[in-house]
Design an enzyme around this catalytic site. Structure first.
Site, mmCIF file in Angstrom:
data_model
loop_
_atom_site.group_PDB
_atom_site.id
_atom_site.type_symbol
_atom_site.label_atom_id
_atom_site.label_comp_id
_atom_site.label_asym_id
_atom_site.label_seq_id
_atom_site.Cartn_x
_atom_site.Cartn_y
_atom_site.Cartn_z
ATOM 1 C CD GLU A 109 -3.092 22.138 40.847
ATOM 2 O OE1 GLU A 109 -3.711 23.115 41.321
ATOM 3 O OE2 GLU A 109 -3.107 21.849 39.635
ATOM 4 N N GLY B 239 -5.646 23.448 44.128
ATOM 5 C CA GLY B 239 -4.387 24.198 44.221
ATOM 6 C C GLY B 239 -3.619 23.899 45.502
ATOM 7 C CB ALA C 268 -7.559 28.130 42.753
ATOM 8 C CD GLU D 155 -8.232 20.984 40.470
ATOM 9 O OE1 GLU D 155 -8.455 19.764 40.667
ATOM 10 O OE2 GLU D 155 -7.193 21.537 40.860
HETATM 11 N N1 COA Z 1 -12.332 29.080 47.309
HETATM 12 C C1 COA Z 1 -12.984 30.058 47.955
HETATM 13 N N2 COA Z 1 -13.572 29.886 49.154
HETATM 14 C C2 COA Z 1 -13.504 28.666 49.701
HETATM 15 C C3 COA Z 1 -12.835 27.590 49.090
HETATM 16 C C4 COA Z 1 -12.223 27.837 47.829
HETATM 17 N N3 COA Z 1 -11.536 26.899 47.169
HETATM 18 N N4 COA Z 1 -12.938 26.506 49.871
HETATM 19 C C5 COA Z 1 -13.630 26.889 50.950
HETATM 20 N N5 COA Z 1 -13.972 28.184 50.860
HETATM 21 C C6 COA Z 1 -14.742 29.001 51.806
HETATM 22 C C7 COA Z 1 -16.226 28.657 51.786
HETATM 23 O O1 COA Z 1 -16.878 29.330 50.722
HETATM 24 C C8 COA Z 1 -16.651 29.149 53.139
HETATM 25 O O2 COA Z 1 -16.732 30.557 53.107
HETATM 26 P P1 COA Z 1 -18.008 31.312 53.785
HETATM 27 O O3 COA Z 1 -17.932 30.924 55.237
HETATM 28 O O4 COA Z 1 -17.751 32.752 53.535
HETATM 29 O O5 COA Z 1 -19.224 30.746 53.113
HETATM 30 C C9 COA Z 1 -15.437 28.819 54.013
HETATM 31 O O6 COA Z 1 -14.338 28.697 53.123
HETATM 32 C C10 COA Z 1 -15.596 27.518 54.781
HETATM 33 O O7 COA Z 1 -15.878 26.491 53.825
HETATM 34 P P2 COA Z 1 -17.116 25.481 53.968
HETATM 35 O O8 COA Z 1 -17.423 24.960 52.593
HETATM 36 O O9 COA Z 1 -18.228 26.134 54.701
HETATM 37 O O10 COA Z 1 -16.465 24.356 54.876
HETATM 38 P P3 COA Z 1 -16.895 22.819 54.942
HETATM 39 O O11 COA Z 1 -16.169 22.256 56.123
HETATM 40 O O12 COA Z 1 -18.377 22.669 54.893
HETATM 41 O O13 COA Z 1 -16.317 22.144 53.599
HETATM 42 C C11 COA Z 1 -14.620 21.755 51.917
HETATM 43 C C12 COA Z 1 -14.922 22.079 53.404
HETATM 44 C C13 COA Z 1 -13.124 21.842 51.717
HETATM 45 C C14 COA Z 1 -15.118 20.331 51.601
HETATM 46 C C15 COA Z 1 -15.369 22.761 51.022
HETATM 47 O O14 COA Z 1 -15.063 24.065 51.475
HETATM 48 C C16 COA Z 1 -14.988 22.686 49.571
HETATM 49 O O15 COA Z 1 -15.411 21.781 48.862
HETATM 50 N N6 COA Z 1 -14.174 23.648 49.100
HETATM 51 C C17 COA Z 1 -13.792 23.751 47.705
HETATM 52 C C18 COA Z 1 -12.728 22.712 47.374
HETATM 53 C C19 COA Z 1 -12.379 22.783 45.903
HETATM 54 O O16 COA Z 1 -13.179 22.499 45.033
HETATM 55 N N7 COA Z 1 -11.134 23.191 45.635
HETATM 56 C C20 COA Z 1 -10.621 23.294 44.296
HETATM 57 C C21 COA Z 1 -10.834 24.654 43.766
HETATM 58 S S1 COA Z 1 -10.227 24.788 42.098
#
Ligand code: COA
Length: 260
Positions: free
Chosen positions: A114, A111, A66, A134
């Site tokens: 999910e 999400g 999400a 989460e």
């Molecule tokens: N919501 C909003 N934006 C998200 C996102 C999310 N769930 N997951 C990634 N993004 C965005 C990042 O903020 C970043 O945006 P920016 O370039 O404007 O800063 C872009 O996507 C790229 O992500 P980044 O974190 O730089 O990539 P990464 O390769 O270093 O890491 C992940 C990848 C997936 C490990 C990391 O993005 C992450 O942990 N995301 C959240 C996962 C999560 O907790 N999901 C559950 C949400 S309830």
């Protein structure tokens, strides 16, 4: 509806839906969810669509969860409303009556995991990653993770993933039964389409009722589920497709199902 965050095409009865926010790793913001709601309704009601493949744009992510920016704004009541809305979208997809395959091309977190679990089958590319992270954010799964994950992999493994927030790779996801098959990235969409077209070559009414029996039967006692199955079995005996399928086998020819 014109989609801003999804790519949508129908090729010979197969809808291919691509969540298209690669710069945000295809995170599910409110607009993606509204557009997915429209797509799920379309899958359920458009007779020209016989099955669907769901995937994410770009090389890195299926869906990284999400949209955390949206979640950061929410209070208790709109948080609950968001969860209920999201759950309804995924449930509509799951009960659209046609086979839906998730082609998981990268991160399927929160999400995203999910959403993949609401699809009927999951094929993952070798570098896909799965998790319900989460709790690391101080929230818990809200789009069905606490319900579908234990149903798919069992309570113990589901709790391990949900309580630790750990990320697992595609091979481990396959081992625990979260994904059906793991393939090299280049073969992901062709394999998903091959699997789906194989299912579409079966009797469509039989596929539909089998999906329904498994979905509803999981919520019933064994005796109720067995009765539902027998009712479906009897119902199918009234169809042209059953006569065609059995007759074709006996005549040693390929069946031509018509969905009636
Ligand atoms: N919501 C909003 N934006 C998200 C996102 C999310 N769930 N997951 C990634 N993004 C965005 C990042 O903020 C970043 O945006 P920016 O370039 O404007 O800063 C872009 O996507 C790229 O992500 P980044 O974190 O730089 O990539 P990464 O390769 O270093 O890491 C992940 C990848 C997936 C490990 C990391 O993005 C992450 O942990 N995301 C959240 C996962 C999560 O907790 N999901 C559950 C949400 S309830």
């Amino acid at each position: 509806m014109t989609y801003q965050t999804l790519l949508f095409e129908v090729r010979d009865g197969v809808a291919v839906i691509t969540i298209n926010r690669p710069d945000k790793l295809n995170a599910l913001n409110d607009q993606v969810m509204a557009e997915l709601a429209d797509v799920a309704e379309r899958l359920a009601t458009d007779d020209d669509i016989r099955g669907a493949i769901l995937t994410g744009a770009g090389p890195k992510a299926f869906v990284a969860g999400a949209d955390i920016g949206d979640l950061a704004q929410q209070g208790p009541f709109d948080g609950k409303a968001r969860a209920l809305r999201g759950q309804a979208v995924l449930r509509r997809l799951e009960t659209c009556g046609k086979p839906v395959i998730a082609a998981v091309n990268g991160f399927a977190l929160g999400g995203g995991c999910e959403l993949a679990m609401a699809c009927h089958l999951r094929i993952a590319s070798e570098h896909a990653k799965f998790g319900q992270p989460e709790v690391k954010l101080g929230i818990a799964p809200g789009y069905g993770g606490t319900q579908r994950l234990p149903r798919l992999v069992g309570k113990g493994v589901a709790l391990q993933l949900i309580l630790t927030g750990e990320t697992i790779d595609a091979r481990e996801a396959h081992r625990i039964g979260l994904v059906n098959k793991v393939v090299p990235a280049a073969e992901l969409l062709p394999e998903a389409e091959k699997l789906l077209r194989g299912i579409l070559a079966m009797g469509p009414l039989a596929v539909r009722l089998a999906l329904e029996a498994v979905d509803q039967g999981l919520e019933m006692s064994l005796d109720e589920g067995l009765l539902l199955e027998a009712n479906h079995f009897g119902l199918l005996a009234a169809t042209h497709d059953m006569k065609e399928g059995l007759g074709a086998f006996l005549a040693k020819r390929a069946p031509r199902f018509e969905g009636r």
